[in-house]
Design a protein around this motif. Structure first.
Motif, PDB file in Angstrom:
ATOM      1  N   THR A  31       0.839  -1.205   0.000  1.00  0.00           N
ATOM      2  CA  THR A  31       0.000   0.000   0.000  1.00  0.00           C
ATOM      3  C   THR A  31       0.873   1.255   0.000  1.00  0.00           C
ATOM      4  OG1 THR A  31      -0.285  -0.413   2.372  1.00  0.00           O
ATOM      5  CG2 THR A  31      -2.156  -0.883   0.924  1.00  0.00           C
ATOM      6  N   GLY A  32       2.080   1.166   0.612  1.00  0.00           N
ATOM      7  CA  GLY A  32       3.000   2.304   0.561  1.00  0.00           C
ATOM      8  C   GLY A  32       3.394   2.612  -0.876  1.00  0.00           C
ATOM      9  N   ARG A  36       2.673   5.939  -2.959  1.00  0.00           N
ATOM     10  CA  ARG A  36       3.779   6.724  -3.550  1.00  0.00           C
ATOM     11  C   ARG A  36       3.559   6.926  -5.055  1.00  0.00           C
ATOM     12  NH1 ARG A  36       6.466   4.395   0.783  1.00  0.00           N
ATOM     13  NH2 ARG A  36       6.699   2.387  -0.234  1.00  0.00           N
ATOM     14  N   MET A  53       1.646  11.190   4.714  1.00  0.00           N
ATOM     15  CA  MET A  53       2.813  10.298   4.654  1.00  0.00           C
ATOM     16  C   MET A  53       4.073  11.024   5.127  1.00  0.00           C
ATOM     17  SD  MET A  53       1.944   8.536   1.013  1.00  0.00           S
ATOM     18  CE  MET A  53       3.259   7.342   0.958  1.00  0.00           C
ATOM     19  N   GLN A  57       2.152   9.792   9.518  1.00  0.00           N
ATOM     20  CA  GLN A  57       0.836   9.377  10.018  1.00  0.00           C
ATOM     21  C   GLN A  57       0.201   8.367   9.051  1.00  0.00           C
ATOM     22  OE1 GLN A  57      -0.397  10.361  12.955  1.00  0.00           O
ATOM     23  NE2 GLN A  57       1.443  11.573  13.338  1.00  0.00           N
ATOM     24  N   LEU A  58      -0.977   7.864   9.423  1.00  0.00           N
ATOM     25  CA  LEU A  58      -1.665   6.885   8.585  1.00  0.00           C
ATOM     26  C   LEU A  58      -2.758   7.539   7.751  1.00  0.00           C
ATOM     27  CD1 LEU A  58      -2.132   3.772  10.915  1.00  0.00           C
ATOM     28  CD2 LEU A  58      -0.265   4.305   9.342  1.00  0.00           C
ATOM     29  N   VAL A  59      -2.877   7.117   6.504  1.00  0.00           N
ATOM     30  CA  VAL A  59      -3.975   7.524   5.634  1.00  0.00           C
ATOM     31  C   VAL A  59      -5.256   6.857   6.173  1.00  0.00           C
ATOM     32  CG1 VAL A  59      -4.836   7.354   3.250  1.00  0.00           C
ATOM     33  CG2 VAL A  59      -2.400   7.808   3.684  1.00  0.00           C
ATOM     34  N   MET A  64      -7.929   3.538   2.527  1.00  0.00           N
ATOM     35  CA  MET A  64      -7.053   2.375   2.322  1.00  0.00           C
ATOM     36  C   MET A  64      -7.864   1.145   1.911  1.00  0.00           C
ATOM     37  SD  MET A  64      -4.228   3.777   2.694  1.00  0.00           S
ATOM     38  CE  MET A  64      -3.406   2.301   2.147  1.00  0.00           C
ATOM     39  N   GLY A  85       2.416  -3.912   4.341  1.00  0.00           N
ATOM     40  CA  GLY A  85       2.037  -2.581   4.828  1.00  0.00           C
ATOM     41  C   GLY A  85       0.535  -2.417   4.985  1.00  0.00           C
ATOM     42  N   PHE A  86      -0.199  -3.469   4.821  1.00  0.00           N
ATOM     43  CA  PHE A  86      -1.651  -3.480   4.992  1.00  0.00           C
ATOM     44  C   PHE A  86      -2.049  -4.845   5.527  1.00  0.00           C
ATOM     45  CE2 PHE A  86      -5.996  -4.274   3.956  1.00  0.00           C
ATOM     46  CZ  PHE A  86      -6.625  -3.062   4.141  1.00  0.00           C
ATOM     47  N   ARG A  88      -2.925  -2.030   8.683  1.00  0.00           N
ATOM     48  CA  ARG A  88      -2.126  -1.330   9.689  1.00  0.00           C
ATOM     49  C   ARG A  88      -2.961  -0.947  10.902  1.00  0.00           C
ATOM     50  NH1 ARG A  88       2.040   0.592   5.894  1.00  0.00           N
ATOM     51  NH2 ARG A  88       3.754   1.588   6.990  1.00  0.00           N
ATOM     52  N   GLN A  92      -8.804  -1.795   9.522  1.00  0.00           N
ATOM     53  CA  GLN A  92      -8.372  -2.296   8.208  1.00  0.00           C
ATOM     54  C   GLN A  92      -8.398  -3.829   8.179  1.00  0.00           C
ATOM     55  OE1 GLN A  92      -4.595  -0.587   6.972  1.00  0.00           O
ATOM     56  NE2 GLN A  92      -5.316   1.504   7.294  1.00  0.00           N
ATOM     57  N   ARG A 161      13.695   7.631   0.565  1.00  0.00           N
ATOM     58  CA  ARG A 161      12.309   8.056   0.794  1.00  0.00           C
ATOM     59  C   ARG A 161      12.274   9.277   1.713  1.00  0.00           C
ATOM     60  NH1 ARG A 161       9.016   2.729   2.506  1.00  0.00           N
ATOM     61  NH2 ARG A 161       8.068   4.313   3.802  1.00  0.00           N
ATOM     62  N   ASP A 163      10.209  10.055   3.872  1.00  0.00           N
ATOM     63  CA  ASP A 163       9.773   9.750   5.242  1.00  0.00           C
ATOM     64  C   ASP A 163      10.782   8.881   5.990  1.00  0.00           C
ATOM     65  OD1 ASP A 163       9.237   7.524   3.694  1.00  0.00           O
ATOM     66  OD2 ASP A 163       7.278   7.118   4.574  1.00  0.00           O
ATOM     67  N   ARG A 172       6.775   7.418  12.830  1.00  0.00           N
ATOM     68  CA  ARG A 172       6.231   6.180  12.234  1.00  0.00           C
ATOM     69  C   ARG A 172       6.320   5.017  13.219  1.00  0.00           C
ATOM     70  NH1 ARG A 172       9.844   5.812   7.332  1.00  0.00           N
ATOM     71  NH2 ARG A 172       8.755   3.892   6.834  1.00  0.00           N
TER      72      ARG A 172
HETATM   73  P1  AMP Z   1       5.263   2.016   3.838  1.00  0.00           P
HETATM   74  O1  AMP Z   1       5.894   2.102   2.481  1.00  0.00           O
HETATM   75  O2  AMP Z   1       4.495   0.744   4.051  1.00  0.00           O
HETATM   76  O3  AMP Z   1       6.254   2.290   4.946  1.00  0.00           O
HETATM   77  O4  AMP Z   1       4.174   3.192   3.896  1.00  0.00           O
HETATM   78  C1  AMP Z   1       4.549   4.552   3.783  1.00  0.00           C
HETATM   79  C2  AMP Z   1       3.461   5.458   4.315  1.00  0.00           C
HETATM   80  O5  AMP Z   1       2.257   5.269   3.519  1.00  0.00           O
HETATM   81  C3  AMP Z   1       3.005   5.175   5.746  1.00  0.00           C
HETATM   82  O6  AMP Z   1       3.850   5.805   6.710  1.00  0.00           O
HETATM   83  C4  AMP Z   1       1.594   5.754   5.728  1.00  0.00           C
HETATM   84  O7  AMP Z   1       1.611   7.173   5.778  1.00  0.00           O
HETATM   85  C5  AMP Z   1       1.097   5.354   4.345  1.00  0.00           C
HETATM   86  N1  AMP Z   1       0.460   4.004   4.374  1.00  0.00           N
HETATM   87  C6  AMP Z   1       0.921   2.880   3.771  1.00  0.00           C
HETATM   88  N2  AMP Z   1       0.107   1.838   4.007  1.00  0.00           N
HETATM   89  C7  AMP Z   1      -0.888   2.315   4.805  1.00  0.00           C
HETATM   90  C8  AMP Z   1      -2.027   1.726   5.427  1.00  0.00           C
HETATM   91  N3  AMP Z   1      -2.302   0.417   5.296  1.00  0.00           N
HETATM   92  N4  AMP Z   1      -2.817   2.525   6.179  1.00  0.00           N
HETATM   93  C9  AMP Z   1      -2.555   3.837   6.329  1.00  0.00           C
HETATM   94  N5  AMP Z   1      -1.499   4.455   5.789  1.00  0.00           N
HETATM   95  C10 AMP Z   1      -0.652   3.707   5.023  1.00  0.00           C
END
Ligand code: AMP
Length: 216
Positions: A31-32, A36, A53, A57-59, A64, A85-86, A88, A92, A161, A163, A172
């Motif tokens: 999901t990240g 992106r 992001m 924080q979380l979307v 999602m 990444g899902f 989270r 969800q 990245r 973040d 995070r």
């Molecule tokens: P990741 O690449 O999995 O580290 O995700 C990067 C960023 O995308 C996270 O810090 C969140 O801001 C957002 N994100 C990714 N997956 C989710 C999810 N399942 N729920 C909410 N936000 C997400």
């Protein structure tokens, strides 16, 4: 195979999912990465998600769940998927279970990648991704091999990245502890959790994951 890879940011979910998808013939669904891509294409979702992001924080859960419903409906996910990444949050996880139940499906297992906190920080500080093919590397433990080329025949175009900076990483990790860690208990109670010691080399972790999957 329908799998969730669970673990803190920097635990190696993306790297291991990329290695596993070839072996198991099912796609990695990150999901990240989907977010992106939306940010890069400046879609309405991407524009809304970017600030969230960048703040670590979380979307929102409903957003999602919509993304996941659409992605899992694509043809390549029909035989299974590796979710990276899902979910989270508990909401969800409940939503995912509902979506799968509507299709008469269920997850096979949830693999928790367990990593010591100081190693998480080192992994995120050294993480680099290729802008074009999306592969994830590490400057010390997993750099591109000498002469290795991207899928388009040019050298990988590595970037860090936004973040993965120190302050956002701290946020995070706090968000993970508060919102995502409860999923460990959640899946444990359902008898689905497989815990893997994910400190160690890529090959070691890889072998441990395959080991816990064979115990099914
Ligand atoms: P990741 O690449 O999995 O580290 O995700 C990067 C960023 O995308 C996270 O810090 C969140 O801001 C957002 N994100 C990714 N997956 C989710 C999810 N399942 N729920 C909410 N936000 C997400």
């Amino acid at each position: 195979m329908r799998l969730v890879l669970l673990g803190a940011p920097g635990s190696g979910k993306g790297t291991q999912a990329q290695r596993m998808q070839a072996r198991h013939g099912v796609p990695q669904v990150s999901t990240g990465d989907l977010l992106r891509a939306a940010v890069a294409q400046q879609t309405p979702l991407g524009r809304a998600a970017k600030a969230v992001m960048d703040a670590g924080q979380l979307v929102a859960d409903d957003v999602m769940l919509g993304i996941i419903r659409e992605r899992l409906a694509q043809a390549d996910a029909a035989r299974g998927f590796i979710l990276d990444g899902f979910p989270r949050t508990i909401a969800q996880a409940d939503g995912l279970a509902g979506q799968l139940a509507d299709l008469g499906l269920a997850l096979d297992a949830v693999v928790l990648l367990d990593v010591d906190p100081e190693i998480l920080l080192r992994r995120m500080a050294g993480r680099r991704s290729c802008r074009r093919c999306g592969r994830v590397f590490h400057v010390e433990s997993n750099p591109p091999k000498p002469g290795e080329l991207c899928t388009d025949g040019r050298p990988h175009d590595l970037f860090q990245r936004p973040d993965d900076n120190e302050q956002t990483v701290r946020e995070r990790l706090a968000v993970y502890a508060e919102r995502t860690q409860p999923l460990i208990d959640y899946y444990q109670r359902k008898g689905m959790l497989r815990r893997v010691d994910a400190n160690g080399t890529l090959d070691e972790v890889d072998a441990r994951i395959e080991g816990v999957l064979q115990r099914r």
